[in-house]
Design an enzyme around this catalytic site. Structure first.
Site: not given
Ligand code: 4NP
Length: 150
Positions: A9, A15, A122
């Site tokens: 991800c 995710r 997300d």
């Molecule tokens: P992930 O979610 O891609 O599912 O781990 C996110 C976690 C943090 C961030 C973006 C997506 N962020 O912008 O810090």
């Protein structure tokens, strides 16, 4: 032979670590090795977000020990399949594909067409951790059915 699957991800704190934990558990005795990583370096070394750790624990998945890392080109050699959570992930994974690497890159939701979803939303932004977990469980079951050859 063991099938090695890498879930990807953006941040590797919501995710993909959840997908890793759910598939690891639902795989049971199947010879499956799972890992996860992010396309970004934003959260290197961090555990999954506490809300998802709690939501996953309530369903019996322990993802608290996982730590974020970033996708590297060598992952194409180390894994038999790379699975992204959305199309942005897929584009960034493909951008790192070494010349000649044949590793399949798949969208997680493609393993659960019955959900009608074309990405895993997300939960880091939506805060719908339960919805993300339910979708990830459906995709995990579909992926395992695919590995079983069903
Ligand atoms: P992930 O979610 O891609 O599912 O781990 C996110 C976690 C943090 C961030 C973006 C997506 N962020 O912008 O810090």
């Amino acid at each position: 032979m063991t099938t090695r699957i890498l879930f990807v991800c953006l941040g590797n704190i919501c995710r993909s670590p959840t997908a890793e934990g759910v598939v690891r558990q639902l795989a049971g005795a199947r010879p499956v090795l799972v890992d996860s990583c992010g396309t970004s370096d934003w959260h290197l070394g961090e555990p999954p977000c506490p809300q998802m750790v709690r939501a996953a624990a309530a369903r019996g998945y322990d993802i608290s020990g996982l730590r974020a890392r970033q996708l590297v080109a060598e992952d194409f050699d180390r894994f038999d399949m790379i699975v992204g959570m959305d199309r942005e992930n897929i584009a960034r994974i493909e951008a790192l594909r070494p010349k000649g690497a044949g590793t399949p890159v798949r969208l997680f939701t493609d393993f659960a067409p019955e959900t009608g979803m074309d990405h895993v939303p997300d939960a880091y932004y939506t805060h719908d951790y339960e919805g993300a977990l339910t979708l990830i469980e459906a995709c995990a079951r579909g992926l395992l059915r695919h590995l079983d050859g069903a």
